[in-house]
Design a protein around this motif. Sequence first.
Motif, PDB file in Angstrom:
ATOM      1  N   VAL A 126      -9.462  61.244  47.945  1.00  0.00           N
ATOM      2  CA  VAL A 126      -9.910  60.042  47.249  1.00  0.00           C
ATOM      3  C   VAL A 126     -11.139  60.331  46.397  1.00  0.00           C
ATOM      4  N   GLU A 127     -12.108  61.070  46.973  1.00  0.00           N
ATOM      5  CA  GLU A 127     -13.375  61.204  46.264  1.00  0.00           C
ATOM      6  C   GLU A 127     -13.301  62.211  45.126  1.00  0.00           C
TER       7      GLU A 127
ATOM      8  N   LEU B 192      -7.326  54.508  41.563  1.00  0.00           N
ATOM      9  CA  LEU B 192      -8.758  54.383  41.287  1.00  0.00           C
ATOM     10  C   LEU B 192      -9.059  53.141  40.457  1.00  0.00           C
TER      11      LEU B 192
ATOM     12  N   THR C 197     -15.045  55.991  43.414  1.00  0.00           N
ATOM     13  CA  THR C 197     -14.347  57.033  44.181  1.00  0.00           C
ATOM     14  C   THR C 197     -14.806  57.090  45.627  1.00  0.00           C
ATOM     15  N   SER C 198     -15.370  56.024  46.127  1.00  0.00           N
ATOM     16  CA  SER C 198     -15.774  56.056  47.530  1.00  0.00           C
ATOM     17  C   SER C 198     -14.535  55.970  48.423  1.00  0.00           C
ATOM     18  N   SER C 199     -14.486  56.833  49.420  1.00  0.00           N
ATOM     19  CA  SER C 199     -13.281  56.845  50.258  1.00  0.00           C
ATOM     20  C   SER C 199     -13.221  55.629  51.159  1.00  0.00           C
TER      21      SER C 199
ATOM     22  N   ARG D 289      -8.872  47.638  52.854  1.00  0.00           N
ATOM     23  CA  ARG D 289      -8.977  48.600  51.759  1.00  0.00           C
ATOM     24  C   ARG D 289      -7.844  48.410  50.761  1.00  0.00           C
TER      25      ARG D 289
ATOM     26  N   PRO E 107      -4.295  53.120  46.886  1.00  0.00           N
ATOM     27  CA  PRO E 107      -5.028  54.293  46.391  1.00  0.00           C
ATOM     28  C   PRO E 107      -4.838  54.550  44.903  1.00  0.00           C
TER      29      PRO E 107
ATOM     30  N   GLN F   5      -5.239  58.993  37.787  1.00  0.00           N
ATOM     31  CA  GLN F   5      -5.867  57.789  38.322  1.00  0.00           C
ATOM     32  C   GLN F   5      -5.165  57.345  39.603  1.00  0.00           C
TER      33      GLN F   5
ATOM     34  N   TYR G 131     -10.291  52.852  49.664  1.00  0.00           N
ATOM     35  CA  TYR G 131      -8.840  52.987  49.504  1.00  0.00           C
ATOM     36  C   TYR G 131      -8.165  53.346  50.824  1.00  0.00           C
ATOM     37  N   VAL G 132      -6.889  52.950  50.927  1.00  0.00           N
ATOM     38  CA  VAL G 132      -6.135  53.311  52.136  1.00  0.00           C
ATOM     39  C   VAL G 132      -5.701  54.768  52.032  1.00  0.00           C
TER      40      VAL G 132
ATOM     41  N   ARG H  47     -10.720  62.066  52.582  1.00  0.00           N
ATOM     42  CA  ARG H  47     -11.949  61.881  51.801  1.00  0.00           C
ATOM     43  C   ARG H  47     -11.904  62.720  50.533  1.00  0.00           C
TER      44      ARG H  47
ATOM     45  N   TRP I  62     -15.487  55.606  37.550  1.00  0.00           N
ATOM     46  CA  TRP I  62     -14.464  55.223  38.528  1.00  0.00           C
ATOM     47  C   TRP I  62     -15.092  55.110  39.912  1.00  0.00           C
TER      48      TRP I  62
ATOM     49  N   ILE J 235      -3.907  58.080  42.893  1.00  0.00           N
ATOM     50  CA  ILE J 235      -4.194  59.176  43.821  1.00  0.00           C
ATOM     51  C   ILE J 235      -2.915  59.721  44.444  1.00  0.00           C
ATOM     52  N   VAL J 236      -1.943  58.816  44.700  1.00  0.00           N
ATOM     53  CA  VAL J 236      -0.697  59.292  45.317  1.00  0.00           C
ATOM     54  C   VAL J 236       0.015  60.263  44.383  1.00  0.00           C
TER      55      VAL J 236
END
Lengths: 501, 331, 144
Positions: free
Chosen positions: B115-116, C63, C73-75, C58, C61, B125, C78-79, B112, C71, B127-128
């Motif tokens: 991602v958040e 954004l 950004t809710s978890s 989902r 990942p 942008q 995304y995986v 969480r 953007w 995330i990985v």
Amino acid sequence: MINMFAYNIPFASIFIMMVAAIVTPLLPKRSRIPEKLSCYAIALVAVLSAYLLYALTYPGQSLSFNFPMGHFPAPWGNELRAGPLEAVLSLVFCVAMLLSLTGNFSSTAEDIAPGRRQIFCVLVNLLTASLLALTYTNDLFTAYVFIEINTIAACAIVAVKEGAETARAALRYLVMSLVGSGLVMIAICLLYDLTGHLLMQNMHGAILVLVTTKSYMIPLTVSLALITAGLAIKSALYPFASWLPDAHGTSTNASSAILSGLVLKGHIFTIIKIFYRVFGLDVIHMLRMDTAIFILGLVAMIMGSVHALRQNNVKRMIAWSSVAQVGYIFLGVGLNTTAGIAAACLHIIVHACVKPMLFTAAGGLSNAAGHKKGLHALMGTFYVNTWAGLGLIAGACSMMGIPGFAGFASKLSLTLASFDSSVVVWALAALATSSVLNALYYVPAVIVIMTHHKDAHKNFTAPKPTKLYKFSMFIFLTLNFYLGLFCVPLLRLITRGVNVL
Amino acid sequence: MNEELKNIWRAFFNWVMGNGPRPENEVIPPEPPPDLPFTQKPHDKYTRFHEATLKERYNQWLEIHGLHIFAILYTGLSVLTCIVIVSLLLATVAELPPFGHERNPANNEVIRRYVEHGGHETGAQNIVAGLILDYRAFDTFGESAVLFTAAVSVLMLLGASRRNKTDTHSLPSSNAMDAYSIHAPPMRHHTFRKDDVILRAVASLSIPVILMMGCVVVINGHLSPGGGFSGGAILSTALILCANAYGFERVHEFFNERTFIVSSSTALMIYALSKGYSFFTGANHIHSVIPKGTIGNILSGGLILPLNICVGLIVAGTLYGFYALFSEGDM
Amino acid sequence: MLEKLLLNHYEAAAVILSGIGLTNLLLQRNLIKKIIGLNIMDTAVYLFLAAKGYVEGRAAPILIENGSGGWLTSSALYVNPVPAGLVLTGIVVSVSVTAFALALTLKLYESYGTLNIDEALLKMTEEQEQLEAVIEEADEEVLS
């Protein structure tokens, strides 16, 4: 709270060794600078570790601390962790590494082509960095990455000596190691899936929840078994040790000393960390892994020595004796008590000091006998290279567990630790048998090197040992006696370290 | 008693001098008394002969069948091990959290936060990319070091030795082992054709495209899928194609062993120093001067963009280096 | 159990794949094939990890813009990004060790002219015997 300087030492020691490894290829080829750089870097890290140890045990200081790698705290970023045990282990690793390099300086120069010596230094630096990272890391996946660096660098320092034999030994070592790291990787994936964490203490919390709710017990058991088996292959626990004598027996003396004394220990310490910090001793006991490790350790103690008895090559004999010594360490781990693990850690330290000394001594003796490694060829070499002879005698006494030598201290503490457990009879019987077997192959070796031989001096045209060799051997011998005579404060320190692990 | 002790000592002494078995499995043969009747000797000899033939026969049998039996045993054991491991793992997999379920243990507070808050904490942008080069950057540094270790080791094994081969063999070798590796089969050298028009034409068209593609993947690593590792792999294919179409000599002109070592070491050094700064400031709670930028811009993500470029250089050089070393034995 | 296996079919496939790799590694006598077995094992781990990262419904990942300059950004969108990072590390490690193992194999081939480890072992023991004989002769010469 610990002072700022000591707080940064775990990160700084890994960083110094990494930077030394990266800079080395840029240095001029065919000069002595790379070797000197490696030695100075390792010495610097040893001094820093000693200071860290001092700071951590200073009264009124906290005994351990975590060091976040980056701007993000524990469960999100990587983390290092340092306590007295980590500090003392990294100090011992650095000292043993330094002495293995300086003691075998001349034989390294003979065995390794000048073009390759620079790369040898890169590999040694990387190996030290990975050992330090394995000691300090608090994250299972970081441990995996550094295990891989360790694997490649360890196989490469076997193959650094030219020849088909070393290539074959290195390949065998590599294949076995890769099977081991494959198992470790699968186990880490399983654990991540079950707990959702890669950091050790968070994993521990999640595992405790799983165990109390009795959910996912099969995957948990299998992942523990896989990670233990993988690391056991890498640390040459007996049935998986077939690669060890080839790799340690054929490589150059410095490599043998480093591999036997240090590389195995890095993996064993990782197992101890996983047992103690990720699973916890109660869970280990519940999943019966302690019994399995104990039995394997017992078998290794006997079988390693039995194999060593059958060797005629002195380096292979010492290599097989490492298998037996690894068995002692696993016996301590398998006792599954704080005292047992402290004794195992003491034996790690003792073996990390004694085994490089034995390899350095054997290298010096076979050099004195004109590069022959057969036991009989070493006859009378004591009188050619007395320092090496003394080293072999002290190492042999230590391996047999003669009071006053280093091995006695760790065997005594293993014995004392085993009295608290239900398997005391087995542990004592194995310790006794293994000590007798050790004597059966080390005593003849000592007698051989001390036997006068009428052709000896005529035949031996080897140069006299260098000053550096004598100096390293002197430090080795001092360490040996120090560990044998004054181990009680060290053991107390280790116990404190294990308690806060 | 004294005689016996002497015998044992003599046997031990013989062993020490190198002409006897070890003391623990030593059987001291009773010395024949000198006044033994001559007639008893054949019998004695006969039993010894008999023993010898038995031993010999056993050895012969072992020589012929030993390897075969060992092979059967080994195969059986390996198959058994594999079956046991696979069935254990299948049992494990059956118990694992169900596939693709959102309430699995792995989807916890760690994810969480990634991602958040990943966007504004790392500025990336992708995330990985933020995960591997900022949150868990130490792992990725170790990973680049693995590649560096392998590159250095392969260079050691294949690079230096084969170039020296010609001169080491013309010299009288000091080490006896070298003498035995002379009968090694000759290395198969790459046959390079200078008249391959089609390959050259296609290469001249595609190499710029591949290079551009590689650069785009590296530079956009923090915005889109990709990054240093994948982009570097693409860049290395351009080098490999160039080497195949125009010959290794052409690549040599701008990329040889020295440039490889210098570029890899420098890139890794920049990586180590910049990340070392970030680790140090993070751990000591010092404010880091590196700006994060706005998400989605090309100049964002703090250190991620320069780190991706460093990693791309290392990967491109290393992969081309592997190819060149394996096919030519030289870089 | 079969039901559960079908539910976790990607993981089951990964496990079987790793079994194939391990069998290859243990049974093949050719070194190149052994190394291929190792690679199959590694690939199985990637499949396993990729399956573990997936969450139904989902997106990848990276954004997504929400249309007003911000953007999403809710978890819940995304995986899991962690397995992707782990797979990346795994791939790099696998490339490195494969290259190193192949380089060692090449060295061995240069010395013995065979990729079969049994033949290499036989040749090595022969050579060692010859070598010992040579050394003994030399010793005798020196002594005489």
